[in-house]
Design an enzyme around this catalytic site. Structure first.
Site, PDB file in Angstrom:
ATOM      1  N   ARG A  94       0.858  -1.190   0.000  1.00 45.63           N
ATOM      2  CA  ARG A  94       0.000   0.000   0.000  1.00 45.63           C
ATOM      3  C   ARG A  94       0.893   1.240   0.000  1.00 45.63           C
ATOM      4  NH1 ARG A  94      -4.353  -1.175  -1.900  1.00 45.63           N
ATOM      5  NH2 ARG A  94      -5.310   0.721  -1.068  1.00 45.63           N
ATOM      6  N   LEU A  96       1.814   4.784   1.192  1.00 45.61           N
ATOM      7  CA  LEU A  96       1.525   5.484   2.448  1.00 45.61           C
ATOM      8  C   LEU A  96       1.390   6.980   2.193  1.00 45.61           C
ATOM      9  CD1 LEU A  96       4.054   3.498   4.646  1.00 45.61           C
ATOM     10  CD2 LEU A  96       1.548   3.379   4.791  1.00 45.61           C
ATOM     11  N   ASN A 110      12.178   0.591   4.759  1.00 43.47           N
ATOM     12  CA  ASN A 110      11.609  -0.294   3.739  1.00 43.47           C
ATOM     13  C   ASN A 110      12.746  -1.055   3.059  1.00 43.47           C
ATOM     14  OD1 ASN A 110       9.637  -1.342   1.858  1.00 43.47           O
ATOM     15  ND2 ASN A 110      10.408   0.128   0.343  1.00 43.47           N
ATOM     16  N   HIS A 112      13.751  -2.649  -0.660  1.00 40.84           N
ATOM     17  CA  HIS A 112      13.362  -2.560  -2.071  1.00 40.84           C
ATOM     18  C   HIS A 112      14.329  -3.410  -2.889  1.00 40.84           C
ATOM     19  CE1 HIS A 112      11.661  -0.897  -5.709  1.00 40.84           C
ATOM     20  NE2 HIS A 112      12.887  -0.741  -6.143  1.00 40.84           N
ATOM     21  N   SER A 139      18.078  -2.730  -1.511  1.00 42.87           N
ATOM     22  CA  SER A 139      18.395  -1.574  -0.669  1.00 42.87           C
ATOM     23  C   SER A 139      17.432  -1.521   0.505  1.00 42.87           C
ATOM     24  CB  SER A 139      18.211  -0.259  -1.458  1.00 42.87           C
ATOM     25  OG  SER A 139      18.916  -0.283  -2.679  1.00 42.87           O
ATOM     26  N   VAL A 147       7.872   7.670  -3.372  1.00 42.95           N
ATOM     27  CA  VAL A 147       8.096   6.213  -3.309  1.00 42.95           C
ATOM     28  C   VAL A 147       9.544   5.828  -3.654  1.00 42.95           C
ATOM     29  CG1 VAL A 147       7.413   4.002  -4.336  1.00 42.95           C
ATOM     30  CG2 VAL A 147       5.686   5.716  -3.824  1.00 42.95           C
ATOM     31  N   ASP A 148      10.117   4.930  -2.850  1.00 40.48           N
ATOM     32  CA  ASP A 148      11.449   4.345  -3.085  1.00 40.48           C
ATOM     33  C   ASP A 148      12.541   5.409  -3.228  1.00 40.48           C
ATOM     34  OD1 ASP A 148      10.194   1.850  -3.072  1.00 40.48           O
ATOM     35  OD2 ASP A 148       9.951   1.815  -5.252  1.00 40.48           O
ATOM     36  N   ALA A 176      19.700 -12.434  -0.650  1.00 43.38           N
ATOM     37  CA  ALA A 176      20.516 -11.315  -0.146  1.00 43.38           C
ATOM     38  C   ALA A 176      19.676 -10.399   0.743  1.00 43.38           C
ATOM     39  CB  ALA A 176      21.103 -10.528  -1.318  1.00 43.38           C
ATOM     40  N   GLU A 177      18.408 -10.187   0.370  1.00 40.80           N
ATOM     41  CA  GLU A 177      17.519  -9.353   1.190  1.00 40.80           C
ATOM     42  C   GLU A 177      17.419  -9.905   2.605  1.00 40.80           C
ATOM     43  OE1 GLU A 177      13.666  -8.265  -0.453  1.00 40.80           O
ATOM     44  OE2 GLU A 177      14.422  -8.661  -2.451  1.00 40.80           O
TER      45      GLU A 177
HETATM   46  C1  GRF Z   1      10.695  -8.319  -1.462  1.00 35.64           C
HETATM   47  O1  GRF Z   1      11.365  -8.563  -2.669  1.00 35.64           O
HETATM   48  C2  GRF Z   1      10.878  -6.887  -1.049  1.00 35.64           C
HETATM   49  O2  GRF Z   1      12.110  -6.348  -1.420  1.00 35.64           O
HETATM   50  C3  GRF Z   1       9.780  -6.187  -1.797  1.00 35.64           C
HETATM   51  O3  GRF Z   1       8.693  -7.081  -1.781  1.00 35.64           O
HETATM   52  C4  GRF Z   1       9.175  -8.409  -1.622  1.00 35.64           C
HETATM   53  C5  GRF Z   1       8.511  -8.953  -0.410  1.00 35.64           C
HETATM   54  O4  GRF Z   1       8.774 -10.315  -0.222  1.00 35.64           O
HETATM   55  N1  GRF Z   1       9.488  -4.899  -1.212  1.00 35.64           N
HETATM   56  P1  GRF Z   1       8.433 -10.990   1.174  1.00 35.64           P
HETATM   57  O5  GRF Z   1       6.948 -10.759   1.440  1.00 35.64           O
HETATM   58  O6  GRF Z   1       9.298 -10.362   2.213  1.00 35.64           O
HETATM   59  O7  GRF Z   1       8.729 -12.453   0.988  1.00 35.64           O
END
Ligand code: GRF
Length: 218
Positions: A94, A96, A110, A112, A139, A147-148, A176-177
């Site tokens: 969503r 914001l 956040n 991204h 990131s 946004v972003d 990596a996230e």
């Molecule tokens: C991730 O790739 C994140 O970077 C993006 O949305 C995706 C969410 O995946 N904002 P999850 O719900 O954390 O598995």
């Protein structure tokens, strides 16, 4: 050590949320995941949070029609009731309003899936491939009304390899996230991140800042 009380806002799968919950299980992690809020009752991440005994809440945006602020006031009230100090967006789909963003300014982050400022918005992996990027990534940034676009706290670089499709690249970026987000939240929770002139300065990180990923090819 007083651990910061953190809420994670999700809309779906919740794999980044799960990574944060797992990291916060370590006794020396400076934050605890005190609440997970989803805007959809069918968000798969809710079950993961429940299994980990994290409090969950559904605030269904469809009940508020076009009144985005009313939806956000309901979330904000839950954050206040939970004495939340930091908010992590993790696949929260969503937009914001400036009202909410300003209210949580400096305490709202956040993740991204791109090396911002490249590839803001959706379909980042396909767009990175189309653009011929050699390196892609993710990131973590502070949220601002645009946004972003907020100050980047930390990034993970992921090389693009021959034969990559949007799916194979997305899988490696997601892995990596899951390492990146807990590290970035740790820095913020420890109070080591300052925003100066729209950029993040990390205490103790030196002029190079903090970057995660494979070393640059020489
Ligand atoms: C991730 O790739 C994140 O970077 C993006 O949305 C995706 C969410 O995946 N904002 P999850 O719900 O954390 O598995």
């Amino acid at each position: 050590m007083s651990r910061k009380r953190v809420a994670v806002l999700i809309s779906g799968r919740g794999s980044n949320m799960a990574a944060l919950i797992e990291a916060a299980a370590a006794p020396d992690y400076p934050a605890e995941i005190a609440l997970v809020v989803a805007n959809r009752a069918d968000a798969a991440g809710l079950k993961i949070a429940e299994t980990a005994s994290v409090a969950t809440l559904v605030v269904d945006h469809t009940r508020y029609g076009k009144d985005r602020e009313a939806f956000e006031r309901a979330i904000d009230a839950a954050l206040a009731a939970g004495r939340i100090e930091l908010v992590c967006l993790a696949g929260f789909m969503r937009l914001l309003t400036p009202w909410f963003v300003r209210r949580w300014e400096g305490r709202l982050i956040n993740i991204h899936p791109s090396l911002l400022p490249a590839f803001k918005g959706l379909d980042t992996h396909a767009r990175a491939l189309e653009a011929g990027a050699a390196v892609h990534g993710a990131s973590v940034h502070f949220v601002v009304p645009e946004v972003d676009s907020g100050p980047v706290i930390m990034q993970a670089r992921v090389p693009v390899v021959a034969g990559d499709t949007p799916d194979t690249l997305a899988q490696r970026v997601l892995a990596a996230e899951h390492r990146l987000y807990p590290l970035a939240l740790k820095l913020v929770a420890e109070g080591r991140v300052r925003i100066v002139d729209g950029r993040c300065l990390i205490d103790g990180a030196g002029a190079e800042g903090v970057r995660m990923g494979p070393p640059s090819p020489t």
